[in-house]
Scaffold this motif. Structure first.
Motif, PDB file in Angstrom:
ATOM      1  N   THR A 194       0.819  -1.214   0.000  1.00 55.59           N
ATOM      2  CA  THR A 194       0.000   0.000   0.000  1.00 55.59           C
ATOM      3  C   THR A 194       0.849   1.259   0.000  1.00 55.59           C
ATOM      4  OG1 THR A 194      -1.677  -1.202   1.272  1.00 55.59           O
ATOM      5  CG2 THR A 194      -1.871   1.199   1.208  1.00 55.59           C
ATOM      6  N   LYS A 415     -10.139   4.168   9.290  1.00 51.91           N
ATOM      7  CA  LYS A 415     -10.813   4.862   8.202  1.00 51.91           C
ATOM      8  C   LYS A 415      -9.812   5.491   7.236  1.00 51.91           C
ATOM      9  CE  LYS A 415     -14.390   8.365   7.398  1.00 51.91           C
ATOM     10  NZ  LYS A 415     -15.326   9.337   8.048  1.00 51.91           N
ATOM     11  N   LYS A 416      -8.764   6.104   7.797  1.00 57.24           N
ATOM     12  CA  LYS A 416      -7.770   6.768   6.957  1.00 57.24           C
ATOM     13  C   LYS A 416      -6.951   5.745   6.168  1.00 57.24           C
ATOM     14  CE  LYS A 416      -6.028  10.886   5.997  1.00 57.24           C
ATOM     15  NZ  LYS A 416      -5.308  11.693   6.997  1.00 57.24           N
ATOM     16  N   MET A 418      -7.826   2.732   5.316  1.00 53.44           N
ATOM     17  CA  MET A 418      -8.678   2.111   4.310  1.00 53.44           C
ATOM     18  C   MET A 418      -8.825   2.994   3.082  1.00 53.44           C
ATOM     19  SD  MET A 418     -10.256  -0.549   3.409  1.00 53.44           S
ATOM     20  CE  MET A 418     -10.243  -1.436   4.981  1.00 53.44           C
ATOM     21  N   SER A 419      -8.934   4.302   3.312  1.00 56.22           N
ATOM     22  CA  SER A 419      -9.045   5.210   2.176  1.00 56.22           C
ATOM     23  C   SER A 419      -7.763   5.213   1.358  1.00 56.22           C
ATOM     24  CB  SER A 419      -9.366   6.626   2.657  1.00 56.22           C
ATOM     25  OG  SER A 419      -8.282   7.194   3.358  1.00 56.22           O
ATOM     26  N   HIS A 420      -6.609   5.049   2.045  1.00 57.82           N
ATOM     27  CA  HIS A 420      -5.336   4.995   1.332  1.00 57.82           C
ATOM     28  C   HIS A 420      -5.274   3.742   0.458  1.00 57.82           C
ATOM     29  CE1 HIS A 420      -3.198   7.620   4.599  1.00 57.82           C
ATOM     30  NE2 HIS A 420      -3.993   8.311   3.823  1.00 57.82           N
ATOM     31  N   ARG A 421      -5.731   2.622   1.009  1.00 55.85           N
ATOM     32  CA  ARG A 421      -5.676   1.380   0.248  1.00 55.85           C
ATOM     33  C   ARG A 421      -6.572   1.447  -0.978  1.00 55.85           C
ATOM     34  NH1 ARG A 421      -5.766  -2.772   5.439  1.00 55.85           N
ATOM     35  NH2 ARG A 421      -3.636  -2.323   6.112  1.00 55.85           N
ATOM     36  N   GLU A 422      -7.719   2.104  -0.802  1.00 54.91           N
ATOM     37  CA  GLU A 422      -8.615   2.226  -1.934  1.00 54.91           C
ATOM     38  C   GLU A 422      -8.037   3.139  -3.017  1.00 54.91           C
ATOM     39  OE1 GLU A 422     -12.174   3.641  -0.161  1.00 54.91           O
ATOM     40  OE2 GLU A 422     -12.778   1.674   0.651  1.00 54.91           O
ATOM     41  N   ALA A 423      -7.270   4.151  -2.579  1.00 64.53           N
ATOM     42  CA  ALA A 423      -6.672   5.072  -3.533  1.00 64.53           C
ATOM     43  C   ALA A 423      -5.287   4.622  -3.991  1.00 64.53           C
ATOM     44  CB  ALA A 423      -6.566   6.467  -2.910  1.00 64.53           C
TER      45      ALA A 423
END
Length: 426
Positions: A194, A415-416, A418-423
């Protein structure tokens, strides 16, 4: 001479003294009969109402006279001809600074320490701030001994806290170990994937790190103990010497971007009690690459008494010796961050952070009667004032379900991240 043979006036005097002594004895016994139970009840009541914290330390006077009181001369690491070209003395020691994290007074009243932490802010950032190459970023270093325990979900919280709070365009976290920590570890493999430019896992070699220092090839480099204190204290200094940046203990949770502190070189205050010989802590510290402060520390390690096992001789005691020698030589010392910046748990009941391993108070209040709910005073203190929470190696304890650590920190980390992994951020 018997009592019967005494003159009458002497008999009367002796009898009076006897009766007086007897009455005094009876009064003393009666007083103790009431006083002792009352004192016991009072102590029990106090323990029921208050949580006592008593710390008593004994220091051998000979050790104090030998190791603490003498101020030995510096080794000359600050002489211009010996300072590394990688270290800018004018900027580091004498250059203008945007913030001053030291208070100048003992922060023992109410929320003073936390309020001071809230004054430490970065100058405005440019919206076009560049993403630096990995090796040019501020390196954050931490360490996990593979032979002591497995790296698992509890240790992962430290990683989450870094990626949720720091500027990932300007910083990189390097997790060091004495073995191949990432091999076969699914948690670490996920983070490596990631954050390919903001995270690295490396195996260290103490002899390699010591090359070029006065400690190179010395038997002291093999010093270690079961608590990883001696080798941990040595490793943090060697890593900062070689790479510069920030050291953060694995048993910490970052709560805020450390950038406004990075213009300074610093260690931290151990706690708010201002212990005479153990006032300083290296759980969070920052030094520049090839800092003369570290060069002087290596000289103390080499030339002073070898460290005792399971001691802070290469930690708190070393920092104290170095600080005293610096000021005695009229050299500006490194900064000392107040306790609450990274260790707000270590103070009195009325002004310390709540125990992370105890369920929240049913009244929903923090110290000084302040709220612990989301958006409350504790939440604001964690994210806008202090910079980290040091947990002091309590790896065997779990955070209570829906306690303040889970609600105010971990959920936000998750939450933060997870957003990094999605992006797929790097």
């Amino acid at each position: 001479m018997s009592y019967d043979r005494l003159p009458m006036h002497r008999r009367s005097s002796s009898a009076s003294k006897y009766r007086f002594n007897l009455n005094a004895r009876h009064r003393a016994i009666t007083f103790l009969k009431f006083f002792i139970p009352a004192a016991v009840l009072l102590i029990l009541y106090g323990v029921f109402i208050y949580e006592p914290h008593v710390e008593i330390a004994f220091y051998e006077r000979g050790w104090v006279y030998r190791e603490i009181e003498p101020i030995k001369p510096l080794a000359g690491c600050f002489h211009p001809e010996r300072v590394s070209a990688k270290y800018n003395v004018s900027e580091a020691l004498y250059g203008p600074k945007y913030t001053d994290p030291q208070a100048g007074v003992r922060l023992r009243f109410g929320m003073d320490c936390y309020d001071l932490a809230g004054t430490i802010r970065s100058p405005p950032k440019s919206p076009s701030r560049p993403t630096l190459p990995p090796d040019e970023r501020t390196q954050f270093h931490t360490y996990w001994r593979i032979d002591l325990a497995e790296f698992g979900p509890r240790q992962e919280y430290m990683l989450k806290s870094f990626f949720a709070t720091q500027d990932l365009r300007q910083t990189r976290l390097v997790l060091w170990s004495n073995g191949d920590l990432a091999e076969g570890n699914r948690i670490l493999q996920t983070y490596l994937k990631t954050y390919p430019n903001a995270f690295a896992v490396r195996k260290l070699s103490i002899p390699e790190l010591a090359k070029g220092t006065i400690l190179e090839g010395h038997s002291l480099l093999t010093s270690k103990d079961k608590k990883a204190w001696l080798d941990g204290d040595l490793i943090r200094l060697l890593l900062l010497w070689n790479y510069g940046g920030v050291w953060i203990d694995m048993d910490s949770l970052l709560t805020r971007d450390l950038e406004p502190l990075l213009e300074h070189e610093f260690v931290t205050q151990w706690d708010c009690y201002d212990k005479k010989y153990s006032a300083l802590n290296g759980a969070l510290m920052r030094f520049r690459q090839h800092s003369p402060y570290l060069c002087e520390a290596f000289n103390i390690m080499l030339n002073d008494t070898p460290p005792r096992e399971d001691s802070t001789d290469w930690g708190s005691i070393l920092y104290l010796k170095l600080w005293r020698r610096l000021v005695a030589a009229s050299i500006p010392p490194f900064k000392i961050l107040p306790f609450c910046f990274s260790d707000g748990r270590s103070c009195r009941l009325d002004n310390r952070l709540p125990d992370p391993f105890v369920s929240d108070d049913s009244k929903g209040k923090w110290t000084m009667g302040l709220g612990i709910e989301e958006g409350g005073a504790l939440d604001m203190t964690l994210h806008e004032k202090v910079f980290s929470v040091h947990l002091h190696n309590q790896w065997e304890k779990e955070f209570p379900r829906n306690g303040w650590v889970e609600r105010l920190l971990i959920k936000g980390y998750d939450k933060k991240v997870m957003s990094h992994r999605e992006a797929e951020i790097s």
